[in-house]
Structures are given as C-alpha cells and as structure tokens.
Scaffold this active site. Sequence first.
Site, PDB file in Angstrom:
ATOM      1  N   ARG A   1       0.862  -1.183   0.000  1.00  0.00           N
ATOM      2  CA  ARG A   1       0.000   0.000   0.000  1.00  0.00           C
ATOM      3  C   ARG A   1       0.895   1.228   0.000  1.00  0.00           C
ATOM      4  O   ARG A   1       1.653   1.454   0.926  1.00  0.00           O
ATOM      5  CB  ARG A   1      -0.902  -0.037   1.243  1.00  0.00           C
TER       6      ARG A   1
ATOM      7  N   HIS B   1      -2.676   4.342   5.954  1.00  0.00           N
ATOM      8  CA  HIS B   1      -3.680   3.343   6.316  1.00  0.00           C
ATOM      9  C   HIS B   1      -5.077   3.915   6.081  1.00  0.00           C
ATOM     10  O   HIS B   1      -5.943   3.256   5.507  1.00  0.00           O
ATOM     11  CB  HIS B   1      -3.508   2.950   7.780  1.00  0.00           C
TER      12      HIS B   1
ATOM     13  N   TYR C   1       5.906   5.684  10.895  1.00  0.00           N
ATOM     14  CA  TYR C   1       6.288   4.294  11.173  1.00  0.00           C
ATOM     15  C   TYR C   1       6.888   3.570   9.968  1.00  0.00           C
ATOM     16  O   TYR C   1       7.290   2.424  10.085  1.00  0.00           O
ATOM     17  CB  TYR C   1       5.069   3.501  11.676  1.00  0.00           C
TER      18      TYR C   1
END
Length: 356
Positions: A252, A256, A265
């Site tokens: 991806r 998110h 992150y």
Amino acid sequence: MEEAYPIQQLLDPEGKWANEELKPLLTEERTKSFFENMVRIRTFDRKAISLQRQGRIGTYAPFEGQEASQVGSAMSLSKEDWLFPTYRDHGATMTFGHSLCNVLLFWNGRNEGNIPPEGLKIFPPGIPIATQIPHAAGAAFAEKKKGTKNAAIAFFGDGATSEGDFHEGLNFASVFQSPVIFFCQNNQYAISVPQNKQMKTKTIAQKGLAYDIPSVRVDGNDVFAVYHHVTEALERARSGNGPTLIEAVTWRYGAHTTADDPSKYRNQQESQVRRDRFDPITRIENCLKANGWDEENWMFGIKQKAVEEIDQAVEEMERFPPPNPAVLFDHVYKNPVPSLVRQKEYLLDVLGADNS
C-alpha cells in the site's frame, strides 16, 4: 517456509510473460480488461482522497498499489458468488459491479452505501478486523447445503490473520469443506505494525497448514497471477473440494487511512522505490506495449472514461438529501424494542426532527 511457499508470478515487473505453460491466459481482450478496471479504480481512489481533503466525504481508506490484487480476484468471480470485503476493498467491489455512487455514500457515512445493486451478493465492508471471515465461511457453507455451485471470497489484510475470527473461519471452512476463498492482501503493515512484529511465521500462506487447507502465495502486483490462482481456487471450491487460502503479497503506497501519517512508522522512500519497480498498472502497461496492444487513443480514452464516470458518481452522491438520523435505530432488531424506541424519540426531540 518461504521456500515451501514461493511467490507465484506470471507477468514480471517489466511486463514479460514468465510462464509459457499458462501463456493462453495472455489475450488482448483480457489484458485490456485488466488495464481498464485497474485504471478505473485507481482514478476513483485518488478522487476519493481529494474529496476527503475537501471535506466532501469522511475518513477514507486508500488502496493504491493493490489494484492487481483487487481486480484480478474480483474478475475471477461469477455474479452468483459472494464477496466479503474489508474497508479497503472497494476496488474489488466496484470491479464486481458495485455502484460507484453507493461506494461514495458509504464513505460519506450513509446507510445507502451498504446496499449493492440488485442481484449482487456483496456484504457490507467489515470494519472490525477479520469479522467478515466467519460470515464468508458460513455463507459458502449455506450455498453448499442448498446444492449450488456458488462460492464466497473473503478479503482481509495481514493483520487479520492475528485475530481469532481468522482462525475460527478457517477451522469452520476446513471441517465443513465450505466453498470459500480466503484472500489475504498482505501489504506488509497492519496499520503501523510491520509483518515481522506481528507474527513469527515467515508467510501467511503457511497458516493454512493447521487447518489442512491448500495455500498459495502469489505476486499481488501481478494481475494475471492473482486471476489464475483465484480461478483455480474457485474451481476447486465448486467441485466440492473446500476452501483455499491465498496470500497476495503487495504494498500500500499511502496511508492506512486519511487520518494516518505513515511517515511516523514507515520509510516512505521505500514506497517510491516499490512504485518505480513493481507498480501493478505500469506492469500491465508494459505488457500491452510488449504485445503491440497499446493504442494511444484507446489508453487515453480509458482514462478519460474513468474520470467522467467517477465525476458523475460524485455528482449523484452529492445530490442525495440530508440523511434521516432515525435510521440509526430502525434496523437493529426486526421488531423495535422499547429502549430503542425511547432513544430514537429522544434524539429526534433534541434535533427537532419529525418522528417518521
């Protein structure tokens, strides 16, 4: 275990065919259909992010980078099959035939967004992680009991395989030989947690061993590999040979959700490297060029058609009247219970709304 479950690939990143035995799958019609659907859902995804940033829809879960997994799997299905998506699988539902307007309505917080077109068995998107997996196993078992050849496919991410619902769904489907495909899009991050911090196993495919379920890992950026292995799994399911676990290894690119900052992150330079080397749409474009099927006017027309279709869906979504808050209470129970009736009346009184 990575050696036991090698990643299956038919079309390499340069768009060259990698398996002569399966070369009959490579047709101009199929390749162009893959391209058209992948361009369509990527265009939708980018538009939806723009709409969210403008405050025209709510929080949105993007899927750019996973188009081959969603298109290849959805195009394998029969219209009589069941599709159980997560909040990130609207690319698959649109490919399967869902209304673009209703998908937008879902992201605008409208109940209408959960309603698929007449005749399509698309479950409302599973928001709590993995909860749709037992539903898919049960729906498939019901089809088996009814004597049909219909199957179900459950979409989920790598993080879902750490949830109890994943194991319960696989165990049930294994015991009762439900005709269901468990389709994991392993984009390698469960929200902010990388795969190596959420599980000890090297692959997700190997988790099928505990339930005696055939499993395979595929290149999730190779639409042909996804299509082929989902088609094989569906044939096995329709023949009475039970479930299959498929791990589609993909990535991806973005956040998110639009409420997330992946730079906190994940090294976002890695996303750019993967886009440059492994992008699923670039791969299919390379395939079209390699076979002389890349007519410039046709490709431009496909992109323009997608923009126009999505703009029309946005206009349709924004013409909907304001929602009636009473519907929050109307479908919890078949027959309203007194406590909900009181809550509904209280809300409508506070809002000064009509109790209808």
